[in-house]
Design a protein around this motif. Sequence first.
Motif, PDB file in Angstrom:
ATOM      1  N   THR A  21      11.145  -2.719   3.413  1.00 31.03           N
ATOM      2  CA  THR A  21      11.039  -1.074   3.650  1.00 31.03           C
ATOM      3  C   THR A  21       9.831  -0.727   3.128  1.00 31.03           C
ATOM      4  OG1 THR A  21      12.175  -0.502   1.718  1.00 31.03           O
ATOM      5  CG2 THR A  21      13.498  -0.792   3.929  1.00 31.03           C
ATOM      6  N   VAL A  22       9.237   0.249   3.715  1.00 33.30           N
ATOM      7  CA  VAL A  22       7.818   0.758   2.906  1.00 33.30           C
ATOM      8  C   VAL A  22       8.204   2.298   3.063  1.00 33.30           C
ATOM      9  CG1 VAL A  22       5.473   1.319   3.360  1.00 33.30           C
ATOM     10  CG2 VAL A  22       6.265  -1.004   3.738  1.00 33.30           C
ATOM     11  N   ARG A  23       8.219   2.775   1.855  1.00 33.20           N
ATOM     12  CA  ARG A  23       8.288   4.239   1.562  1.00 33.20           C
ATOM     13  C   ARG A  23       9.952   4.663   2.331  1.00 33.20           C
ATOM     14  NH1 ARG A  23       3.072   3.946   2.249  1.00 33.20           N
ATOM     15  NH2 ARG A  23       1.826   4.302   0.531  1.00 33.20           N
ATOM     16  N   GLY A  24      10.939   3.834   2.191  1.00 28.60           N
ATOM     17  CA  GLY A  24      11.929   4.078   2.830  1.00 28.60           C
ATOM     18  C   GLY A  24      12.470   3.875   4.253  1.00 28.60           C
ATOM     19  N   ARG A  25      11.145   3.308   4.900  1.00 30.31           N
ATOM     20  CA  ARG A  25      11.339   3.019   6.480  1.00 30.31           C
ATOM     21  C   ARG A  25      11.229   1.465   6.669  1.00 30.31           C
ATOM     22  NH1 ARG A  25       7.810   2.490  10.941  1.00 30.31           N
ATOM     23  NH2 ARG A  25       6.325   2.220   9.651  1.00 30.31           N
ATOM     24  N   ILE A  26      12.259   0.984   7.572  1.00 28.64           N
ATOM     25  CA  ILE A  26      12.182  -0.240   7.764  1.00 28.64           C
ATOM     26  C   ILE A  26      11.095  -0.992   8.558  1.00 28.64           C
ATOM     27  CG2 ILE A  26      13.517  -2.423   8.787  1.00 28.64           C
ATOM     28  CD1 ILE A  26      15.973  -0.806   8.413  1.00 28.64           C
ATOM     29  N   VAL A  27      10.360  -1.894   8.017  1.00 27.47           N
ATOM     30  CA  VAL A  27       9.025  -2.150   8.786  1.00 27.47           C
ATOM     31  C   VAL A  27       9.175  -3.640   9.362  1.00 27.47           C
ATOM     32  CG1 VAL A  27       7.370  -0.941   7.490  1.00 27.47           C
ATOM     33  CG2 VAL A  27       7.915  -3.042   6.742  1.00 27.47           C
ATOM     34  N   GLY A  28      10.238  -4.409   9.021  1.00 32.28           N
ATOM     35  CA  GLY A  28      10.529  -5.664   9.549  1.00 32.28           C
ATOM     36  C   GLY A  28      11.372  -6.524   8.821  1.00 32.28           C
ATOM     37  N   LEU A  29      11.584  -7.734   9.343  1.00 32.12           N
ATOM     38  CA  LEU A  29      12.294  -8.837   8.618  1.00 32.12           C
ATOM     39  C   LEU A  29      11.480  -9.883   8.520  1.00 32.12           C
ATOM     40  CD1 LEU A  29      15.531  -9.143  11.002  1.00 32.12           C
ATOM     41  CD2 LEU A  29      15.502  -7.973   8.513  1.00 32.12           C
ATOM     42  N   ALA A  30      11.090 -10.224   7.002  1.00 31.91           N
ATOM     43  CA  ALA A  30      10.088 -11.296   6.611  1.00 31.91           C
ATOM     44  C   ALA A  30      10.800 -12.617   6.631  1.00 31.91           C
ATOM     45  CB  ALA A  30       9.630 -10.661   5.382  1.00 31.91           C
ATOM     46  N   ARG A  31      10.104 -13.631   7.075  1.00 33.32           N
ATOM     47  CA  ARG A  31      10.754 -14.951   6.973  1.00 33.32           C
ATOM     48  C   ARG A  31      10.049 -15.866   5.903  1.00 33.32           C
ATOM     49  NH1 ARG A  31      13.805 -15.773  10.972  1.00 33.32           N
ATOM     50  NH2 ARG A  31      13.566 -14.659  13.041  1.00 33.32           N
ATOM     51  N   GLY A  32       9.051 -14.976   5.213  1.00 33.88           N
ATOM     52  CA  GLY A  32       8.322 -15.841   4.097  1.00 33.88           C
ATOM     53  C   GLY A  32       7.110 -14.649   3.546  1.00 33.88           C
ATOM     54  N   ARG A  33       6.446 -15.155   2.353  1.00 35.28           N
ATOM     55  CA  ARG A  33       5.670 -14.448   1.853  1.00 35.28           C
ATOM     56  C   ARG A  33       4.565 -13.881   2.671  1.00 35.28           C
ATOM     57  NH1 ARG A  33       3.154 -17.276  -3.097  1.00 35.28           N
ATOM     58  NH2 ARG A  33       5.125 -18.120  -3.443  1.00 35.28           N
ATOM     59  N   GLY A  34       4.325 -14.676   3.855  1.00 33.62           N
ATOM     60  CA  GLY A  34       3.016 -14.160   4.534  1.00 33.62           C
ATOM     61  C   GLY A  34       3.500 -12.906   5.432  1.00 33.62           C
ATOM     62  N   ASP A  35       4.688 -13.035   5.990  1.00 36.97           N
ATOM     63  CA  ASP A  35       5.254 -11.835   6.585  1.00 36.97           C
ATOM     64  C   ASP A  35       5.260 -10.459   5.715  1.00 36.97           C
ATOM     65  OD1 ASP A  35       5.747 -13.381   8.863  1.00 36.97           O
ATOM     66  OD2 ASP A  35       7.840 -13.604   8.264  1.00 36.97           O
ATOM     67  N   VAL A  36       5.556 -10.719   4.543  1.00 39.37           N
ATOM     68  CA  VAL A  36       5.573  -9.446   3.418  1.00 39.37           C
ATOM     69  C   VAL A  36       4.193  -8.960   3.397  1.00 39.37           C
ATOM     70  CG1 VAL A  36       6.009  -8.627   1.284  1.00 39.37           C
ATOM     71  CG2 VAL A  36       7.525 -10.264   2.217  1.00 39.37           C
ATOM     72  N   ALA A  37       3.217  -9.949   3.272  1.00 38.70           N
ATOM     73  CA  ALA A  37       1.763  -9.686   2.947  1.00 38.70           C
ATOM     74  C   ALA A  37       0.983  -8.776   4.308  1.00 38.70           C
ATOM     75  CB  ALA A  37       0.904 -10.728   2.711  1.00 38.70           C
ATOM     76  N   ALA A  43       0.848  -1.520   6.649  1.00 38.31           N
ATOM     77  CA  ALA A  43       1.280  -0.105   6.184  1.00 38.31           C
ATOM     78  C   ALA A  43       0.073   0.424   5.233  1.00 38.31           C
ATOM     79  CB  ALA A  43       2.366  -0.433   5.117  1.00 38.31           C
ATOM     80  N   GLY A  44      -1.211  -0.281   5.318  1.00 39.18           N
ATOM     81  CA  GLY A  44      -2.256   0.195   4.606  1.00 39.18           C
ATOM     82  C   GLY A  44      -2.677  -0.138   3.047  1.00 39.18           C
ATOM     83  N   PHE A  45      -1.744  -0.876   2.701  1.00 37.52           N
ATOM     84  CA  PHE A  45      -1.890  -1.738   1.333  1.00 37.52           C
ATOM     85  C   PHE A  45      -3.028  -2.518   1.462  1.00 37.52           C
ATOM     86  CE2 PHE A  45       2.307   0.132   1.119  1.00 37.52           C
ATOM     87  CZ  PHE A  45       2.564   0.617  -0.055  1.00 37.52           C
ATOM     88  N   ALA A  46      -4.119  -2.646   0.377  1.00 35.25           N
ATOM     89  CA  ALA A  46      -4.797  -3.498   0.220  1.00 35.25           C
ATOM     90  C   ALA A  46      -5.759  -3.773   1.112  1.00 35.25           C
ATOM     91  CB  ALA A  46      -4.289  -4.952  -0.115  1.00 35.25           C
ATOM     92  N   GLU A  47      -6.222  -2.676   1.844  1.00 35.34           N
ATOM     93  CA  GLU A  47      -7.161  -2.644   3.068  1.00 35.34           C
ATOM     94  C   GLU A  47      -8.356  -3.355   2.774  1.00 35.34           C
ATOM     95  OE1 GLU A  47      -8.010   1.123   4.938  1.00 35.34           O
ATOM     96  OE2 GLU A  47      -6.005   1.703   4.279  1.00 35.34           O
ATOM     97  N   LEU A  54       1.396 -10.734  -4.241  1.00 36.44           N
ATOM     98  CA  LEU A  54       2.570 -10.328  -4.159  1.00 36.44           C
ATOM     99  C   LEU A  54       3.349 -10.299  -5.528  1.00 36.44           C
ATOM    100  CD1 LEU A  54       3.778 -11.674  -0.840  1.00 36.44           C
ATOM    101  CD2 LEU A  54       2.952  -9.142  -1.237  1.00 36.44           C
ATOM    102  N   ASP A  55       2.863 -11.478  -6.243  1.00 38.62           N
ATOM    103  CA  ASP A  55       3.622 -11.575  -7.369  1.00 38.62           C
ATOM    104  C   ASP A  55       3.380 -10.578  -8.755  1.00 38.62           C
ATOM    105  OD1 ASP A  55       5.522 -13.446  -8.698  1.00 38.62           O
ATOM    106  OD2 ASP A  55       3.846 -14.584  -9.416  1.00 38.62           O
ATOM    107  N   ARG A  56       2.043 -10.015  -8.592  1.00 42.05           N
ATOM    108  CA  ARG A  56       1.973  -8.887  -9.556  1.00 42.05           C
ATOM    109  C   ARG A  56       1.705  -7.806  -8.986  1.00 42.05           C
ATOM    110  NH1 ARG A  56      -1.835 -12.101 -13.469  1.00 42.05           N
ATOM    111  NH2 ARG A  56      -1.147 -13.906 -13.483  1.00 42.05           N
ATOM    112  N   SER A  57       1.908  -7.351  -7.820  1.00 42.31           N
ATOM    113  CA  SER A  57       1.889  -5.975  -7.218  1.00 42.31           C
ATOM    114  C   SER A  57       2.875  -5.058  -7.547  1.00 42.31           C
ATOM    115  CB  SER A  57       1.763  -6.093  -5.571  1.00 42.31           C
ATOM    116  OG  SER A  57       1.891  -4.740  -5.302  1.00 42.31           O
ATOM    117  N   GLU A  58       2.125  -4.029  -8.391  1.00 43.81           N
ATOM    118  CA  GLU A  58       3.433  -3.038  -8.760  1.00 43.81           C
ATOM    119  C   GLU A  58       3.856  -2.379  -7.643  1.00 43.81           C
ATOM    120  OE1 GLU A  58       1.564  -0.782 -11.919  1.00 43.81           O
ATOM    121  OE2 GLU A  58       1.300  -2.741 -13.137  1.00 43.81           O
ATOM    122  N   SER A  59       3.442  -2.409  -6.698  1.00 40.93           N
ATOM    123  CA  SER A  59       3.918  -1.608  -5.453  1.00 40.93           C
ATOM    124  C   SER A  59       4.944  -2.396  -4.541  1.00 40.93           C
ATOM    125  CB  SER A  59       2.622  -1.619  -4.365  1.00 40.93           C
ATOM    126  OG  SER A  59       1.441  -0.949  -4.842  1.00 40.93           O
TER     127      SER A  59
END
Length: 71
Positions: A21-37, A43-47, A54-59
């Motif tokens: 979820t991003v800001r409370g909205r489901i954006v999808g189902l991830a099958r691995g870290r690449g999907d999360v990225a 969603a506009g993160f890390a443009e 992903l390991d150190r992101s406070e987001s």
Amino acid sequence: MSGHPPVIVYPPSANGTRRVTVRGRIVGLARGRGDVAAFLREAGFAEGVEEIDLDRSESVEWRGGDLDTWR
């Protein structure tokens, strides 16, 4: 939603996917870290950044395991 990072990765389901979820909205189902990225980029993160740490992101809040937990 106050007090939580804007991105939450939920515990793995029986099939190994994790709801994201991003800001409370489901954006999808991830099958691995690449999907999360990819969801974060969409969603506009890390443009303009090729790789998202992903390991150190406070987001991102990882629930039910870390970024290497998929089952």
